[in-house]
Design an enzyme around this catalytic site. Structure first.
Site, mmCIF file in Angstrom:
data_model
loop_
_atom_site.group_PDB
_atom_site.id
_atom_site.type_symbol
_atom_site.label_atom_id
_atom_site.label_comp_id
_atom_site.label_asym_id
_atom_site.label_seq_id
_atom_site.Cartn_x
_atom_site.Cartn_y
_atom_site.Cartn_z
ATOM 1 N N ASP A 23 1.225 0.820 -7.193
ATOM 2 C CA ASP A 23 2.228 1.850 -6.926
ATOM 3 C C ASP A 23 1.559 2.934 -6.077
ATOM 4 O OD1 ASP A 23 4.486 3.623 -7.288
ATOM 5 O OD2 ASP A 23 3.330 4.618 -8.863
ATOM 6 N N ASP A 202 2.531 4.531 -12.690
ATOM 7 C CA ASP A 202 2.539 5.735 -13.524
ATOM 8 C C ASP A 202 3.901 6.077 -14.115
ATOM 9 O OD1 ASP A 202 3.519 6.438 -10.854
ATOM 10 O OD2 ASP A 202 3.600 8.478 -11.647
HETATM 11 MG MG LIG Z 1 4.605 6.248 -9.076
#
Ligand SMILES: [Mg+2]
Length: 259
Positions: A23, A202
């Site tokens: 990511d 996250d």
């Molecule tokens: Mg992210």
């Protein structure tokens, strides 16, 4: 979402055997007050390119951001990209997922205009996406309830979109466009097929992808605080970059590379 009992740093990457999926926001770079204000540390693109070469090309960035933004932030990185939660990609055999979520261009323009007007009226930030839109309330956390109500109202107008809660934002994305759906597709083909899946993320949008990586015998690494199904955790983007760098230069221990 289950809260994992493990908060340990993941074991070392094995570039010859791993398929690495990363990511971007909150994972490789720190979250900024505005999405357009993220700071990309010097050396990040080089680090990614080096690792990309070491794992035979089996490294891809996987983001909810539009592809154009990813390429603008990382112009020197020319490896595979998955943007807009899988609705866009580069260097991959990935049919655009849910591309027609909004309808025609006029519908999309109208949606963007409504998000912009709402943001203007409530001192929030609207983000126009190629296949959807987002409303950000990071600058005014107390506005979360009205931002949610607005996103839900827009959802009723665009029933083929899905509401995607994210960090300090609500996004409308195409129904079929999810990171894990894109990864399931990408992981079937070279150079990713047959490798151990490694996923770092996250946000809530990353949870299904973390679970997917672990179900495939790989590593799921949650970045930062918060409940997660991930088995492993790194404390933030600086620790992520150091962990990636350690795979390139194993002698560089102690997560000293924070860019
Ligand atoms: Mg992210």
């Amino acid at each position: 979402m289950t809260t994992n009992a493990h908060n340990s740093a993941p074991p070392a990457l094995v570039p010859e055997e791993d398929a690495i999926f990363l990511d971007f926001d909150g994972t490789l770079v720190d979250i900024a007050p505005r999405p357009d204000a993220v700071h990309v540390p010097e050396g990040l693109a080089d680090l990614l390119m080096e690792l990309h070469a070491m794992c035979g090309g089996a490294l891809a960035l996987v983001s909810g951001r539009a592809m154009a933004e990813l390429t603008a932030f990382l112009p020197q990185f020319d490896g595979p990209l998955i943007g807009s939660h899988g609705a866009e990609s580069r260097g991959l055999d990935l049919p655009g997922q849910g591309e027609d979520g909004v309808g025609d261009e006029a519908d999309l323009a109208a949606l963007h205009a409504r998000f912009a007007a709402f943001a203007e009226a409530h001192d929030l930030l609207a983000e126009a996406k190629p296949h959807g839109a987002a409303i950000h309330f990071r600058a005014r956390p107390e506005a979360e309830p009205i931002a949610r109500a607005f996103a839900e109202e827009m959802l009723r107008l665009c029933p083929r979109l899905r509401l995607q809660p994210a960090k300090m934002a609500f996004e409308l994305r195409p129904e079929g466009a999810t990171k894990d759906a894109a990864l399931r597709q990408v992981a079937k083909a070279a150079p990713f097929a047959g490798r151990r899946p490694v996923y770092l993320g996250d946000d809530t949008t990353d949870e299904p992808a973390l679970i997917w990586a672990q179900a495939g015998g790989g590593l799921g690494v949650k970045v930062g605080e918060g409940g997660s199904a991930a088995r492993w955790r790194l404390e933030g983007p600086g620790a992520v970059r150091a962990w990636l760098a350690a795979a390139i230069e194993p002698e560089r221990e102690g997560y000293s590379w924070a860019g």
